[in-house]
Scaffold this motif. Structure first.
Motif, PDB file in Angstrom:
ATOM      1  N   VAL A   1       0.833  -1.194   0.000  1.00 32.18           N
ATOM      2  CA  VAL A   1       0.000   0.000   0.000  1.00 32.18           C
ATOM      3  C   VAL A   1       0.872   1.250   0.000  1.00 32.18           C
ATOM      4  CG1 VAL A   1      -0.229   0.089   2.530  1.00 32.18           C
ATOM      5  CG2 VAL A   1      -1.998   1.115   1.072  1.00 32.18           C
ATOM      6  N   CYS A   2       0.464   2.228  -0.802  1.00 31.24           N
ATOM      7  CA  CYS A   2       1.154   3.526  -0.848  1.00 31.24           C
ATOM      8  C   CYS A   2       0.136   4.560  -1.325  1.00 31.24           C
ATOM      9  CB  CYS A   2       2.352   3.465  -1.791  1.00 31.24           C
ATOM     10  SG  CYS A   2       3.276   5.015  -1.889  1.00 31.24           S
ATOM     11  N   VAL A   3      -0.553   5.179  -0.374  1.00 37.38           N
ATOM     12  CA  VAL A   3      -1.636   6.109  -0.689  1.00 37.38           C
ATOM     13  C   VAL A   3      -1.276   7.483  -0.144  1.00 37.38           C
ATOM     14  CG1 VAL A   3      -4.082   6.629  -0.311  1.00 37.38           C
ATOM     15  CG2 VAL A   3      -3.352   4.266  -0.715  1.00 37.38           C
ATOM     16  N   GLY A   4      -1.584   8.504  -0.932  1.00 37.14           N
ATOM     17  CA  GLY A   4      -1.343   9.875  -0.499  1.00 37.14           C
ATOM     18  C   GLY A   4      -2.542  10.755  -0.775  1.00 37.14           C
ATOM     19  N   ALA A   5      -2.660  11.827  -0.011  1.00 38.01           N
ATOM     20  CA  ALA A   5      -3.784  12.746  -0.209  1.00 38.01           C
ATOM     21  C   ALA A   5      -3.717  13.439  -1.562  1.00 38.01           C
ATOM     22  CB  ALA A   5      -3.802  13.779   0.916  1.00 38.01           C
ATOM     23  N   ASP A   6      -2.498  13.589  -2.088  1.00 39.84           N
ATOM     24  CA  ASP A   6      -2.308  14.177  -3.409  1.00 39.84           C
ATOM     25  C   ASP A   6      -1.100  13.510  -4.051  1.00 39.84           C
ATOM     26  OD1 ASP A   6      -0.040  15.378  -2.210  1.00 39.84           O
ATOM     27  OD2 ASP A   6      -1.191  17.173  -1.714  1.00 39.84           O
ATOM     28  N   GLU A   7      -0.810  13.907  -5.282  1.00 45.95           N
ATOM     29  CA  GLU A   7       0.255  13.238  -6.036  1.00 45.95           C
ATOM     30  C   GLU A   7       1.621  13.428  -5.380  1.00 45.95           C
ATOM     31  OE1 GLU A   7       1.350  10.641  -9.086  1.00 45.95           O
ATOM     32  OE2 GLU A   7      -0.598  11.261  -8.289  1.00 45.95           O
ATOM     33  N   ALA A   8       1.855  14.590  -4.796  1.00 46.65           N
ATOM     34  CA  ALA A   8       3.141  14.831  -4.136  1.00 46.65           C
ATOM     35  C   ALA A   8       3.330  13.886  -2.956  1.00 46.65           C
ATOM     36  CB  ALA A   8       3.231  16.285  -3.683  1.00 46.65           C
ATOM     37  N   GLU A   9       2.266  13.653  -2.221  1.00 51.67           N
ATOM     38  CA  GLU A   9       2.361  12.750  -1.076  1.00 51.67           C
ATOM     39  C   GLU A   9       2.550  11.308  -1.522  1.00 51.67           C
ATOM     40  OE1 GLU A   9       0.441  13.567   2.954  1.00 51.67           O
ATOM     41  OE2 GLU A   9      -0.962  12.150   2.006  1.00 51.67           O
ATOM     42  N   VAL A  10       1.897  10.912  -2.612  1.00 52.43           N
ATOM     43  CA  VAL A  10       2.110   9.569  -3.162  1.00 52.43           C
ATOM     44  C   VAL A  10       3.576   9.395  -3.533  1.00 52.43           C
ATOM     45  CG1 VAL A  10       1.557   7.980  -5.040  1.00 52.43           C
ATOM     46  CG2 VAL A  10      -0.260   9.387  -4.021  1.00 52.43           C
ATOM     47  N   GLU A  11       4.126  10.405  -4.210  1.00 52.30           N
ATOM     48  CA  GLU A  11       5.521  10.328  -4.645  1.00 52.30           C
ATOM     49  C   GLU A  11       6.467  10.276  -3.447  1.00 52.30           C
ATOM     50  OE1 GLU A  11       8.374  12.506  -7.966  1.00 52.30           O
ATOM     51  OE2 GLU A  11       6.206  12.846  -7.930  1.00 52.30           O
ATOM     52  N   ARG A  12       6.183  11.064  -2.429  1.00 52.63           N
ATOM     53  CA  ARG A  12       7.031  11.062  -1.230  1.00 52.63           C
ATOM     54  C   ARG A  12       7.000   9.708  -0.544  1.00 52.63           C
ATOM     55  NH1 ARG A  12       5.923  11.558   3.969  1.00 52.63           N
ATOM     56  NH2 ARG A  12       3.808  12.397   3.705  1.00 52.63           N
ATOM     57  N   ARG A  13       5.830   9.114  -0.417  1.00 50.70           N
ATOM     58  CA  ARG A  13       5.724   7.808   0.256  1.00 50.70           C
ATOM     59  C   ARG A  13       6.376   6.705  -0.582  1.00 50.70           C
ATOM     60  NH1 ARG A  13       0.275   9.471   2.944  1.00 50.70           N
ATOM     61  NH2 ARG A  13       1.121   9.892   5.029  1.00 50.70           N
ATOM     62  N   ALA A  14       6.242   6.773  -1.884  1.00 48.23           N
ATOM     63  CA  ALA A  14       6.905   5.783  -2.735  1.00 48.23           C
ATOM     64  C   ALA A  14       8.417   5.876  -2.597  1.00 48.23           C
ATOM     65  CB  ALA A  14       6.479   5.976  -4.188  1.00 48.23           C
ATOM     66  N   ALA A  15       8.935   7.093  -2.594  1.00 46.80           N
ATOM     67  CA  ALA A  15      10.382   7.283  -2.458  1.00 46.80           C
ATOM     68  C   ALA A  15      10.883   6.772  -1.114  1.00 46.80           C
ATOM     69  CB  ALA A  15      10.736   8.761  -2.631  1.00 46.80           C
ATOM     70  N   ALA A  16      10.086   6.947  -0.076  1.00 48.48           N
ATOM     71  CA  ALA A  16      10.493   6.517   1.267  1.00 48.48           C
ATOM     72  C   ALA A  16      10.682   5.012   1.359  1.00 48.48           C
ATOM     73  CB  ALA A  16       9.467   6.982   2.294  1.00 48.48           C
ATOM     74  N   ILE A  17       9.995   4.246   0.507  1.00 46.83           N
ATOM     75  CA  ILE A  17      10.146   2.788   0.542  1.00 46.83           C
ATOM     76  C   ILE A  17      10.937   2.266  -0.662  1.00 46.83           C
ATOM     77  CG2 ILE A  17       8.075   2.453   1.934  1.00 46.83           C
ATOM     78  CD1 ILE A  17       6.560   1.650  -0.595  1.00 46.83           C
ATOM     79  N   GLY A  18      11.546   3.194  -1.396  1.00 43.63           N
ATOM     80  CA  GLY A  18      12.411   2.794  -2.502  1.00 43.63           C
ATOM     81  C   GLY A  18      11.686   2.192  -3.681  1.00 43.63           C
ATOM     82  N   ARG A  19      10.456   2.648  -3.941  1.00 47.45           N
ATOM     83  CA  ARG A  19       9.659   2.101  -5.043  1.00 47.45           C
ATOM     84  C   ARG A  19       9.214   3.247  -5.960  1.00 47.45           C
ATOM     85  NH1 ARG A  19       7.481  -2.953  -2.946  1.00 47.45           N
ATOM     86  NH2 ARG A  19       6.212  -3.203  -4.830  1.00 47.45           N
TER      87      ARG A  19
END
Length: 314
Positions: free
Chosen positions: A240-258
């Protein structure tokens, strides 16, 4: 659809990290907190090092009150079945009946080499898994009473006159104990084992189409075993990698190396609307329960977003 939280502590987590996630998941109303049973990181340094699954769950059993707890999945290569039956029953008692046992054959050869655990060939691992399922559930179901002992004579495990103690608090599983979860992609033996022993069947990290196909095999095996197909709970595990907006999605993806596009293709990712739509495709495939694999255990706001914007809509 029930949403559960699934963690991979071997990638780097302390007990306190796991407690924070479990406590937050309980507060937010997720159905369960599950963890993997691994002793070696799959990429990265794994610092501060692995934690033992059943030691962790014993601690969480005393520090939570309502959330269900379990493994996805314990490896049959790690523990002898008699002591494992005792461990799981004890944690079930400690949690007042909130434990579920996911049990599998084991697959990660490197962690066995790293910690001195024998790693037989695939066929033998499945043979051992089948004997463990029979033995563990047999110990739990064996009647209590003087002179009533449990005997088992398998190719890999033998038990003589065991009292089969302690008993779990839960007695409502398929075979009279803790609910058992079996999963995987195997076409024949895995569905057959699930039909014989499991309360729940889980398909990890697969497309909705592949999940539906595997569920079809399992339903057929369950019915062939004389059970109703509806007596099994059907579940899936997805990152799972959900964000309130696209920037948050990108930040969370980067945090897990995906990569966010890869996560959208293979998991539950994007905005809450995208996550709800994605989960709907799995519901159509027959999924009743989803284990959301949370890889950044420090990001508790991720859980809060899921609980507020996704969970009420599935």
């Amino acid at each position: 659809m029930e949403l559960r939280i699934f963690t991979e502590p071997q990638q780097g987590a302390t007990y306190d990290d796991l407690l924070a996630v479990a406590a937050t998941a309980e507060e937010l109303g997720f159905g369960a907190f599950f963890r993997s049973d691994h002793y070696l990181a799959m990429g990265g340094d794994g610092l501060p090092g692995p934690t033992d699954a059943w030691t962790t769950l014993a601690g969480l059993a005393r520090e939570t009150r309502s959330i269900r707890l379990g493994t996805l999945v314990t490896s049959a290569t790690f523990r002898h079945p008699g002591p494992l039956a005792i461990q799981v029953a004890q944690v079930d008692q400690m949690s007042n009946g909130r434990v579920e046992l996911g049990l599998g054959a084991g697959w990660f050869s490197a962690e066995h080499e790293a910690y001195g655990i024998p790693f037989p060939a695939t066929g033998e691992r499945f043979d051992r898994l089948e004997e463990q399922l029979e033995l563990i559930t047999g110990l739990w179901a064996n009647p209590v009473g003087e002179g009533v002992g449990y005997d088992f004579a398998g190719d890999h495990y033998q038990v003589k006159s065991s009292p089969g103690l302690p008993k779990p608090v839960q007695r409502g599983g398929l075979r009279g104990g803790v609910p058992v979860v079996i999963g995987g992609h195997g076409k024949k033996r895995t569905p057959a084992l699930a039909a014989a022993y499991a309360d729940e069947f889980n398909v990890p990290f697969a497309s909705a189409e592949d999940v539906a196909t595997q569920f079809g095999r399992v339903r057929a095996a369950v019915e062939a075993a004389g059970r109703s197909a509806a007596s099994m709970t059907y579940s899936a595990a997805l990152v799972v990698c959900v964000g309130a907006d696209e920037a948050e999605v990108e930040r969370r993806a980067a945090a897990i190396g995906r990569e966010k596009d890869e996560l959208r293709e293979n998991g539950v990712a994007g905005t809450p609307d995208e996550a709800v739509a994605r989960l709907a495709t799995y519901a159509e495939a027959g999924v009743e329960r989803v284990y959301l694999q949370v890889l950044d255990l420090a990001d508790l706001d991720h859980l809060r977003l899921l609980a507020a914007e996704v969970m009420p809509r599935v």
